[in-house]
Enzyme design. Structure first.
Site, PDB file in Angstrom:
ATOM      1  N   THR A  12       0.812  -1.214   0.000  1.00 40.11           N
ATOM      2  CA  THR A  12       0.000   0.000   0.000  1.00 40.11           C
ATOM      3  C   THR A  12       0.846   1.265   0.000  1.00 40.11           C
ATOM      4  O   THR A  12       0.496   2.255  -0.644  1.00 40.11           O
ATOM      5  CB  THR A  12      -0.946   0.011   1.217  1.00 40.11           C
ATOM      6  OG1 THR A  12      -1.880  -1.057   1.080  1.00 40.11           O
ATOM      7  CG2 THR A  12      -1.704   1.321   1.332  1.00 40.11           C
ATOM      8  N   THR A  88       1.367  -4.025   4.381  1.00 40.45           N
ATOM      9  CA  THR A  88       1.083  -4.352   5.779  1.00 40.45           C
ATOM     10  C   THR A  88       0.490  -5.742   5.978  1.00 40.45           C
ATOM     11  O   THR A  88       0.551  -6.281   7.080  1.00 40.45           O
ATOM     12  CB  THR A  88       0.132  -3.311   6.396  1.00 40.45           C
ATOM     13  OG1 THR A  88      -1.104  -3.315   5.671  1.00 40.45           O
ATOM     14  CG2 THR A  88       0.748  -1.929   6.362  1.00 40.45           C
TER      15      THR A  88
END
Length: 330
Positions: A12, A88
């Site tokens: 991300t 993540t």
């Protein structure tokens, strides 16, 4: 003057929204540094764009290559610290694998972002800035790989992704973070005491170690399927302080008879396992007498990585048991 390696792997933090409005991989190490806009005359960067993929796509061999890239940066580029940017979803696994394997004497920091840089109030730039600060701090060396997120400094062994979307998602649930970044400074509170290190065997990417959960009504079917699939080890996610349903016991016994190492953890994330409290079938006492090894406080994904490393080094069952239990049990 500090020299910091910036190694990008995607995730991300490296994503931006395209014309469809959906975020996808876009930024490498150089663009991420531009995004962070770090204005420091005492820090130079070595930009290393390794891969640019969503973190669920990362494979074991990618982690092996990343470990080698970090060591190359330190030994050949002579950097004083390393920052790895990462998605993540699997960040805690990558950080722990590096913690177990990387052999360098400079700070190694892993970070990411919960909000891509196209979103308002993205956390990408702040996490990069904080991570660079930690990676350039001599006190961060020789204490293992660190995760820096939301201005907190967390040992890779302890870190857990706790929330699906919050920018403060990473926590050390049992013991807390060991420091934080504030007002452009690293504030340190303690050092972790447990830090294991292993070499990587050549066959690690081909080893099979599945994770099998426990739940009401769970039986031995998944374990027996794993045995038939010629697995090299098993991670069992049990209940509470170390318990499983009694219908899993026949399958566990079959695995033990085939010398397949079985590592037990709990779906309850906080606290320590019991050893001699309960005596029912499937209790912690029953399982230990069977030969099940206790993984104590590590999450199933981290237990799997550690077991893969031990198996790749041809550890015996007794050596595997010692590697997992010696910090916790006599």
């Amino acid at each position: 003057m500090k020299k910091i390696a910036m190694i990008s792997t995607g995730g991300t933090i490296a994503m931006q929204a395209d014309a469809s409005g959906l975020a996808d991989s876009a930024l490498g190490a150089r663009k991420l540094l531009e995004l962070a806009n770090i204005e420091r005359t005492d820090i130079t960067f070595v930009e290393m764009e390794y891969i640019n993929i969503p973190s669920p796509h990362i494979q074991i061999q990618d982690l092996v290559t990343l470990k080698e890239l970090i060591e190359k940066a330190v030994h050949e580029e002579k950097v004083d610290g390393v920052v790895v940017t990462h998605g993540t979803d699997t960040l805690q696994e990558t950080a722990y694998f590096l913690d177990l394997t990387v052999d360098v004497n400079v700070p190694v920091v892993v970070t990411g972002a919960q909000r891509n840089s196209s979103l308002p109030m993205s956390d990408a730039a702040l996490n990069i800035v904080d991570s660079v600060l930690v990676a350039s701090d001599d006190r961060a060396a020789n204490i293992g790989v660190l995760v820096v997120f939301g201005s907190e400094i967390i040992p890779a062994r302890d870190v857990i992704k706790e929330h699906k979307t919050a920018i403060t998602t990473f926590r050390a649930i049992d013991f807390g973070h060991i420091g934080h970044v504030n007002n452009g400074r690293c504030i340190w509170a303690r050092k972790p005491l447990i830090h294991d290190h292993y070499k990587i065997g050549e066959n690690i990417a081909s080893l099979k170690v599945p994770i099998i959960p426990s739940y009401i009504g769970q039986d031995s079917a998944a374990i027996r399927y794993a045995i038939q699939d010629n697995v090299d080890g098993l991670i069992i996610e049990g209940f509470g302080a170390g318990h499983v349903p009694q219908n899993m016991i026949p399958g566990l016994q079959e695995a033990i008879e085939k010398d397949i190492p079985i590592i037990l953890t709990s779906r309850s994330r906080k606290g320590s396992m019991l050893t001699d409290t309960y005596g029912f079938i499937g209790s912690e006492t029953y399982l230990r007498k069977m030969g099940v090894i206790f993984g104590e406080d590590l999450t199933p994904d981290k237990l799997r990585l550690k077991l893969l490393l031990l198996l790749s080094n041809n550890f015996t069952l007794e050596q595997i048991k010692h590697a997992f239990e010696h910090n916790f049990y006599n």
